[in-house]
Motif scaffolding. Structure first.
Motif, short mmCIF file in Angstrom:
data_model
loop_
_atom_site.label_atom_id
_atom_site.label_comp_id
_atom_site.label_asym_id
_atom_site.label_seq_id
_atom_site.Cartn_x
_atom_site.Cartn_y
_atom_site.Cartn_z
N PHE A 105 0.99 -1.11 0.15
CA PHE A 105 -0.13 0.06 0.00
C PHE A 105 0.93 1.28 0.06
N SER A 106 1.81 1.23 0.95
CA SER A 106 2.74 2.41 0.92
C SER A 106 3.51 2.49 -0.51
N TRP A 107 3.75 1.53 -1.05
CA TRP A 107 4.54 1.73 -2.21
C TRP A 107 3.72 2.14 -3.46
N ILE A 108 2.59 1.53 -3.73
CA ILE A 108 1.53 1.81 -4.75
C ILE A 108 0.87 3.02 -4.45
N VAL A 109 0.29 3.44 -3.32
CA VAL A 109 -0.27 4.62 -3.19
C VAL A 109 0.43 5.66 -2.52
N LEU A 110 1.20 5.38 -1.77
CA LEU A 110 1.85 6.60 -1.00
C LEU A 110 3.18 7.17 -1.69
N LYS A 111 3.57 6.03 -3.08
CA LYS A 111 4.84 6.42 -3.68
C LYS A 111 6.12 6.35 -3.00
N THR A 112 6.21 5.50 -1.91
CA THR A 112 7.64 5.37 -1.22
C THR A 112 8.22 4.49 -2.33
N THR A 113 9.77 4.18 -1.88
CA THR A 113 10.40 3.25 -2.45
C THR A 113 9.88 1.64 -2.06
N LEU A 114 9.89 0.89 -2.85
CA LEU A 114 9.49 -0.53 -2.38
C LEU A 114 9.98 -0.96 -0.87
N LEU A 115 11.21 -0.99 -0.88
CA LEU A 115 12.04 -1.19 0.37
C LEU A 115 11.52 -0.31 1.65
N GLY A 117 8.62 1.33 1.85
CA GLY A 117 7.20 0.87 2.10
C GLY A 117 7.05 -0.37 3.07
N MET A 118 8.08 -1.40 2.51
CA MET A 118 8.01 -2.79 3.34
C MET A 118 8.60 -2.62 4.80
N LEU A 119 9.51 -1.52 4.94
CA LEU A 119 10.11 -1.01 6.23
C LEU A 119 9.00 -0.63 7.24
N VAL A 120 8.00 0.32 6.32
CA VAL A 120 6.99 0.87 7.34
C VAL A 120 6.03 -0.22 7.60
N VAL A 342 9.35 1.98 18.74
CA VAL A 342 10.71 1.67 18.94
C VAL A 342 11.30 1.21 17.67
N PHE A 343 10.72 0.31 16.87
CA PHE A 343 11.11 -0.22 15.66
C PHE A 343 11.48 0.65 14.95
N ALA A 344 10.74 1.83 14.78
CA ALA A 344 10.95 3.07 13.83
C ALA A 344 12.07 3.63 14.29
N ILE A 345 12.34 3.82 15.64
CA ILE A 345 13.68 4.24 16.07
C ILE A 345 14.80 3.53 15.63
N PHE A 346 14.76 2.28 15.64
CA PHE A 346 15.68 1.26 15.15
C PHE A 346 16.21 1.78 13.81
N ALA A 347 14.96 2.04 12.89
CA ALA A 347 15.16 2.31 11.47
C ALA A 347 15.94 3.44 11.48
N VAL A 352 20.78 3.91 7.40
CA VAL A 352 20.30 3.75 6.07
C VAL A 352 19.71 4.96 5.66
N GLY A 353 19.51 5.34 4.27
CA GLY A 353 18.74 6.47 3.92
C GLY A 353 17.27 6.45 3.77
N ILE A 354 16.72 7.26 4.71
CA ILE A 354 15.12 6.99 4.56
C ILE A 354 14.44 8.49 4.18
N LYS A 355 13.63 8.50 3.21
CA LYS A 355 13.45 9.74 2.69
C LYS A 355 12.32 10.30 3.30
N ASN A 356 11.10 9.23 3.93
CA ASN A 356 10.01 9.77 4.83
C ASN A 356 10.43 9.83 6.14
N ASP A 357 9.27 10.58 6.64
CA ASP A 357 9.56 10.96 8.36
C ASP A 357 8.75 9.66 8.73
#
Length: 471
Positions: A105-115, A117-120, A342-347, A352-357
C-alpha cells in the motif's frame, strides 16, 4: 542531579495518578503516558528539548526486555493451550501478511520506494500487548471462546517477528541484497529459541534445588538471567526478544519458590518500564511535525485497521472455523503500540537513507490505533455478544487468585515427616499453602523462611488445597 530526580519522580507520579483517573474508562496506559510525554516535550507545556534517538534506542531496548518477558511470564498456559495454534499463526504468518500488505500500500498508493514501504509495513506489523492487557483488565472484559487468551498470546509473541522483519528490511536497504536474509532469519529463530529454552530449563533447575536463603535474591536472580538471555542472543545473532518471551512463558508456568513474589515484582517492574518507555517516546516526538505527515499516516492507519489486519485475521482464522463475529473482533483488537515506535527508532539509527518521516508516521499510527480501536473495543465486544459474564478474565493470567474459601489445618512434625530438620525454604511446601504459625513447647512462633522445623512442632497451615501435605 537533584532537579532531574525531582522531575523523574514528578513524571512517575503523574503517570500513576493519571492512570488511576483514566484506567476505569478503558483508556490504555500507552495513550496516557505518550500524551504526558508530548506535553513535556519540545512542543509541549514544559518545553524539554530532547531528540537523542540513540539514547532512546538503548533505553527502549532495555525496557522491552522486561515488558516482553512479563508478557510471557503473566500468560496462563493452561487457558492458552486450547488456542495456541491460531495464536501462533496470527503472531507469525499474520504479522508477515500485515507487513506485506501495508508495504504494498505504501509503495503503490503513497509512492514510497518498495523497500521503504516494506519497512513501514514491518514496523507497524505487530500488535501491542500492553494495550490489550490494559483493556482486558481495566474493563474486566472476559471474552467467549478463549479469545482473551488468544489475543494475549498473539500480542505478547508477535513483537519478535516484527523486529526480525524490520531488521531484515533494514539489512536489505543497507547491503543491496549482499547479505543472506534467509540465513539471518534462521539464526534469529534458532538462536533465540535455543537460548531461551536452555536458560529457562537451567533456571527452573536452579530455582527448584538451590536455596538462596533470602527471598529478595530470587527476584535478582531472575532479573539477571533474563538480561543475560537477551544479551547472549543478541551477541550471537539471535532474537533476544523471542528468547526472553520463551523464558517468561516457561518460568511463569512452572511451580518455583516465591512465585507470587516474582509475579508481583515483575508486574511492578513491567509497569515502570512501560511508563519510562511510553513517556520517553512521547517526549521524543514533535507534534508540530505531525501535520506534514497527517495524510499518509491517516491512510496507513485506515488501511491497517480495515484492510490489512482483517485480511490477515480472516485468512488465518478461517482455517480454524472461528465464527465471523469472533474474526471481526480479533481484527479490530489489532492495536499498534510502543514496540512499533521503538522499531521505527531502530530504523532511524540503523544508518540507511530514509526519505520519509517514518518515526512520526508510525507515532501517529500508534496514537490513532490506541485512541480509536482501544476506546471502542469494549463496546464492540458487547455489541457482538462476546462478553462472558460468569467468568473472570484474570484467569488468563498467572497472577490470578480465585476467590475460594480458605481453610486451616494443623500438621504435627514427627520423625517420619520429610519436613523434619529442614527450614521452611527447604521443605518444598506446595505453592498456595501458607505456614501461619508454629506451636512449639507451649509457645506460638511466627515463622519465616529460615525457621527450622523440629520434631513435635505443630504447623498451622492455611490454604485451599492440601494435596501433597505430609499428614
Amino acid at each position: 542531579m537533584i532537579p532531574m530526580l525531582i522531575l523523574a519522580a514528578t513524571v512517575l507520579l503523574l503517570c500513576v495518578f493519571s492512570s488511576k483517573l483514566l484506567y476505569r474508562f478503558g483508556i490504555p496506559a500507552l495513550l496516557i503516558f505518550l500524551v504526558l510525554g508530548m506535553l513535556f516535550g519540545s512542543d509541549g507545556i514544559a518545553g524539554i528539548q530532547f531528540d537523542n534517538y540513540s539514547l532512546v534506542e538503548t533505553v527502549s531496548s532495555f525496557c522491552l526486555i522486561f515488558i516482553m518477558f512479563y508478557g510471557g511470564f503473566g500468560t496462563n498456559w493452561k487457558t492458552a493451550k486450547p488456542v495456541i495454534a491460531p495464536s501462533i499463526w496470527l503472531a507469525t504468518a499474520g504479522v508477515v501478511i500485515t507487513a506485506l500488505l501495508v508495504g504494498w500500500f505504501s509503495w503503490i498508493v503513497l509512492k514510497t520506494t518498495l523497500l521503504e514501504g516494506m519497512l513501514v509495513g514491518a514496523v507497524v506489523a505487530s500488535t501491542d500487548a500492553a494495550s490489550v492487557f490494559s483493556i482486558l483488565r481495566s474493563r474486566k472484559l472476559n471474552l467467549k471462546g478463549g479469545l482473551a487468551s488468544m489475543l494475549e498470546v498473539e500480542s505478547g509473541s508477535n513483537d519478535p517477528i516484527a523486529y526480525m522483519l524490520t531488521i531484515a528490511v533494514l539489512t536489505m536497504m543497507s547491503t543491496n541484497g549482499e547479505t543472506s536474509i534467509v540465513s539471518m532469519v534462521a539464526m534469529q529463530l534458532i538462536f533465540g529459541a535455543g537460548v531461551g529454552f536452555a536458560l529457562a530449563f537451567l533456571s527452573i533447575f536452579i530455582l527448584k534445588r538451590i536455596n538462596f536463603e533470602i527471598e529478595g535474591l530470587y527476584t535478582i536472580y531472575v532479573v539477571a538471567i533474563v538480561v543475560l538471555g537477551y544479551a547472549l542472543c543478541q551477541q550471537i545473532g539471535g532474537n533476544g526478544y523471542l528468547c526472553v518471551y520463551i523464558m517468561g512463558i516457561m518460568l511463569g508456568n512452572t511451580k518455583i519458590k516465591y512465585k507470587r513474589t516474582l509475579v508481583h515484582f515483575f508486574d511492578g517492574l513491567s509497569w515502570i518500564m512501560q511508563m519510562i518507555l511510553f513517556f520517553m517516546l512521547g517526549l521524543l516526538s514533535f507534534p508540530s511535525q505531525i501535520p506534514a505527515i497527517i495524510v499518509p499516516a491517516v491512510l496507513i492507519s485506515l488501511f491497517l485497521i480495515f484492510v490489512a489486519r482483517p485480511a490477515a485475521v480472516f485468512g488465518i482464522l478461517s482455517w480454524f472455523k472461528f465464527p465471523t463475529k469472533e474474526k471481526l473482533f480479533v481484527s479490530w483488537v489489532g492495536m499498534r503500540g510502543a514496540a512499533s515506535i521503538v522499531f521505527a527508532i531502530f530504523a532511524l539509527t540503523f544508518g540507511v537513507g530514509i526519505k520519509n518521516d517514518v518515526f512520526h508516521i508510525v507515532f501517529f499510527v500508534a496514537l490513532f490505533s490506541v485512541a480509536v480501536q482501544g476506546t471502542l473495543t469494549p463496546l464492540l465486544a458487547k455489541k457482538l455478544k462476546l462478553v462472558e459474564k460468569d467468568n473472570s478474565v484474570f484467569k488468563t493470567f498467572t497472577d490470578y487468585q480465585d476467590e475460594a474459601e480458605m481453610h486451616l489445618i494443623e500438621v504435627t512434625i514427627d520423625t517420619r515427616n520429610p519436613w523434619n530438620g529442614r527450614t521452611l525454604n527447604e521443605a518444598n511446601i506446595p505453592e498456595g499453602i501458607l505456614v501461619v504459625m508454629i506451636k512449639r513447647d507451649g509457645q506460638s512462633i511466627v515463622p519465616n523462611g529460615s525457621t527450622l522445623l523440629l520434631t513435635g512442632d505443630v504447623l498451622v497451615l492455611s490454604g485451599e488445597n492440601f494435596d501433597g501435605i505430609p499428614l
